[in-house]
Write a protein that holds these residues in place. Structure first.
Motif, short mmCIF file in Angstrom:
data_model
loop_
_atom_site.label_atom_id
_atom_site.label_comp_id
_atom_site.label_asym_id
_atom_site.label_seq_id
_atom_site.Cartn_x
_atom_site.Cartn_y
_atom_site.Cartn_z
N PRO A 96 0.82 -1.21 0.00
CA PRO A 96 0.00 0.00 0.00
C PRO A 96 0.86 1.26 0.00
N ASN A 97 0.89 1.95 -1.12
CA ASN A 97 1.61 3.22 -1.22
C ASN A 97 0.68 4.40 -0.95
N PHE A 98 -0.30 4.18 -0.09
CA PHE A 98 -1.27 5.22 0.25
C PHE A 98 -1.80 4.93 1.65
N GLY A 99 -2.53 5.91 2.18
CA GLY A 99 -3.19 5.73 3.45
C GLY A 99 -2.47 6.39 4.61
N PRO A 100 -3.18 6.67 5.71
CA PRO A 100 -2.57 7.29 6.89
C PRO A 100 -1.43 6.45 7.43
N GLY A 101 -0.35 7.10 7.79
CA GLY A 101 0.81 6.40 8.33
C GLY A 101 1.81 5.94 7.30
N THR A 102 1.48 6.05 6.02
CA THR A 102 2.41 5.63 4.97
C THR A 102 3.51 6.67 4.82
N ASP A 103 4.75 6.23 4.90
CA ASP A 103 5.91 7.12 4.74
C ASP A 103 7.04 6.33 4.10
N PRO A 104 8.13 6.98 3.71
CA PRO A 104 9.22 6.26 3.05
C PRO A 104 9.78 5.11 3.88
N ASP A 105 9.89 5.30 5.18
CA ASP A 105 10.43 4.22 6.01
C ASP A 105 9.52 3.00 5.99
N LEU A 106 8.21 3.22 6.06
CA LEU A 106 7.27 2.10 6.02
C LEU A 106 7.31 1.39 4.68
N LEU A 107 7.38 2.14 3.60
CA LEU A 107 7.45 1.53 2.27
C LEU A 107 8.72 0.70 2.12
N LEU B 123 -6.71 12.81 -6.17
CA LEU B 123 -7.49 12.15 -5.13
C LEU B 123 -8.82 12.87 -4.95
N THR B 124 -9.71 12.64 -5.87
CA THR B 124 -11.07 13.16 -5.76
C THR B 124 -11.80 12.43 -4.64
N PRO B 125 -12.96 12.94 -4.19
CA PRO B 125 -13.70 12.22 -3.15
C PRO B 125 -14.00 10.77 -3.53
N GLU B 126 -14.23 10.53 -4.80
CA GLU B 126 -14.51 9.18 -5.26
C GLU B 126 -13.30 8.27 -5.06
N VAL B 127 -12.11 8.79 -5.34
CA VAL B 127 -10.89 8.00 -5.20
C VAL B 127 -10.46 7.91 -3.74
N ALA B 128 -10.55 9.04 -3.02
CA ALA B 128 -10.10 9.06 -1.63
C ALA B 128 -10.90 8.13 -0.75
N GLY B 129 -12.14 7.80 -1.15
CA GLY B 129 -12.91 6.86 -0.37
C GLY B 129 -12.30 5.47 -0.36
N ARG B 130 -11.58 5.11 -1.41
CA ARG B 130 -10.92 3.80 -1.49
C ARG B 130 -9.42 3.89 -1.23
N TYR B 131 -8.83 4.99 -1.63
CA TYR B 131 -7.38 5.18 -1.49
C TYR B 131 -7.13 6.49 -0.73
N PRO B 132 -7.18 6.46 0.58
CA PRO B 132 -7.03 7.71 1.35
C PRO B 132 -5.61 8.26 1.25
N PRO B 133 -5.46 9.58 1.36
CA PRO B 133 -4.13 10.19 1.31
C PRO B 133 -3.34 9.89 2.57
N GLU C 282 -12.02 11.62 -11.45
CA GLU C 282 -10.60 11.82 -11.72
C GLU C 282 -10.36 12.09 -13.20
N PHE C 283 -11.08 11.41 -14.06
CA PHE C 283 -10.98 11.68 -15.50
C PHE C 283 -11.40 13.12 -15.80
N ASP C 284 -12.50 13.56 -15.19
CA ASP C 284 -12.95 14.93 -15.42
C ASP C 284 -11.93 15.95 -14.93
N ALA C 285 -11.29 15.69 -13.79
CA ALA C 285 -10.30 16.62 -13.26
C ALA C 285 -9.08 16.72 -14.16
N LEU C 286 -8.74 15.64 -14.85
CA LEU C 286 -7.58 15.64 -15.74
C LEU C 286 -7.93 16.03 -17.17
N GLY C 287 -9.22 16.23 -17.44
CA GLY C 287 -9.62 16.61 -18.79
C GLY C 287 -9.55 15.48 -19.79
N VAL C 288 -9.67 14.25 -19.34
CA VAL C 288 -9.63 13.07 -20.21
C VAL C 288 -11.06 12.55 -20.37
#
Length: 309
Positions: free
Chosen positions: A8-19, A42-52, A115-121
Motif C-alpha cells: 500500500p503506497n497510500f493511506g494514513p501512516g504511509t511514509d518512506p520508512d514504512l514503504l 485524489l477526488t472524493p470518489e478516489v479518496a474513499g478507497r485510497y485515502p491520502p 478523476e478523469f474529469d479533473a484531468l480533462g480526459v
C-alpha cells in the motif's frame, strides 16, 4: 507458480520508512513481485478507497529499486489514459534500466469518472485512448532512440475490471485467454439484455468457455443449468413461507424444530418461578424465539434477579 504482494503506497501512516520495510520484508519472505497502485488526483470518489497520502508509483518504485536487489517491481494497474504515452514510455524504460530489468508494467483503463474529469480526459473514450497509448509506447520502445532503450523487455500485465480494459493493444501474449473469455462473456451478457451485470444464459457461458461442457458432462441433455435459474438462464425468484401461504400452495410447511418447544418450556418455567435455566439457554431463547403469551422479557429477568439475589 510465482507470488506477488501489493504494497500500500497510500493511506494514513504511509511514509518512506514504512514503504522500505514493506519492500524488504516482501523480498525476505521470498515473494517474486512487489506492486503499487496508481492515481493522480485524489477526488472524493478516489479518496474513499485510497485515502491520502498517495505516493506516485514511478517515483516510489525507483526509490524501492535502490533498496531491494531481487524482487521484481511493478504497478498493479497503471491508469494509462492519465499520462502522455511518450512520458510513460520514457519513465518505464529508465526505470527498467535503473532497476536492473526488474520492472513489470501492469496497465488498465481506469474507473474513477471524477478523476478523469479533473484531468480533462474523456471518460467514455478511456478504452480507445488506452489502446492508442499502448501502441504509441510500443512504437517508441521499438525505435532506436536511446531515451527509450530497454523498454521492449518490459512485460505488460493487463488488469482492471472495467468494461474498457485494453484488448490486445499491449501486444501478443500479454492478456491471457481467460481475460479475453471474460470480456467476451460480458459483451454477450450485455447483448442479452441483463443490464451488463456479467450474467448470461448457460448456453452462452458454455459457448464462451469450452471447459464448461466437461464440467457439466453427464447432467442430462441440453445446456447446463445453474441452481436457482430456469432453462433460459434467468434467476428464479425465491418463494418465502408467507408467499406460499398466500398462494395456497398445497405443500406442507416445514415443521418447527423440536428444540424450539423445549426452549419455550424452559422460558415459561423460569418466568413462573421454577428452576432457572442456564444463562446460555436464556440468551438463545431471547434471541431466537418469541416468548410465550403472558410472558415478557422484563418479568423473566426480574424473576431471575429475585431468585439469584
Amino acid at each position: 507458480m510465482r507470488l506477488g504482494v501489493s504494497v500500500p503506497n497510500f493511506g494514513p501512516g504511509t511514509d518512506p520508512d514504512l514503504l522500505c520495510r514493506w519492500a524488504q520484508v516482501a523480498e525476505g519472505l521470498g515473494f517474486d513481485v512487489l506492486m503499487v497502485s496508481d492515481h493522480v488526483v485524489l477526488t472524493p470518489e478516489v479518496a474513499g478507497r485510497y485515502p491520502p497520502p498517495f505516493f506516485e508509483p514511478f517515483t516510489t518504485l525507483a526509490w524501492l529499486a535502490a533498496r531491494t536487489s531481487r524482487i521484481r517491481l511493478g504497478t498493479s494497474v497503471l491508469i494509462v489514459p492519465y499520462r502522455h504515452p511518450l512520458l510513460v514510455a520514457r519513465m518505464a524504460a529508465n526505470l527498467q534500466q535503473l532497476s536492473g530489468g526488474r520492472l513489470v508494467l501492469g496497465v488498465g483503463a481506469g474507473w474513477a469518472r471524477q478523476e478523469f474529469d479533473a484531468l480533462g480526459v474523456p471518460f467514455e473514450r478511456r478504452g480507445r485512448v488506452t489502446d492508442e497509448h499502448l501502441r504509441a509506447m510500443r512504437a517508441a520502445w521499438e525505435d532506436d532512440d536511446d531515451n527509450y532503450r530497454g523498454g521492449c523487455a518490459i512485460p505488460f500485465w493487463v488488469g482492471g475490471g472495467s468494461g474498457a480494459a485494453p484488448r490486445g493493444a499491449a501486444g501478443p501474449g500479454v492478456a491471457s485467454a481467460a481475460l479475453h473469455a471474460v470480456l467476451a462473456a460480458r459483451t454477450a451478457a450485455a447483448a442479452g439484455g441483463d443490464g451488463g451485470r456479467g450474467r448470461m444464459p448457460a448456453a452462452r457461458a458454455e459457448a464462451a468457455d469450452p471447459a464448461a461442457r466437461h464440467r457439466h458432462a453427464g447432467r442430462g441433455a441440453g445446456p447446463a443449468r445453474r441452481r436457482g435459474h430456469d432453462r433460459a438462464g434467468r434467476r428464479r425468484p425465491r418463494r418465502t413461507t408467507r408467499a406460499r401461504r398466500a398462494d395456497g400452495d398445497p405443500r406442507p410447511l416445514p415443521p418447527r424444530p423440536a428444540r424450539d418447544a423445549a426452549a419455550r418450556a424452559r422460558l415459561a418455567d423460569a418466568g413462573r418461578g421454577g428452576r432457572a435455566p442456564c444463562l446460555g439457554g436464556v440468551i438463545r431463547g431471547l434471541i431466537l424465539l418469541r416468548p410465550p403469551v403472558g410472558l415478557c422479557r422484563k418479568e423473566l429477568w426480574v424473576g431471575r434477579l429475585r431468585r439469584t439475589g
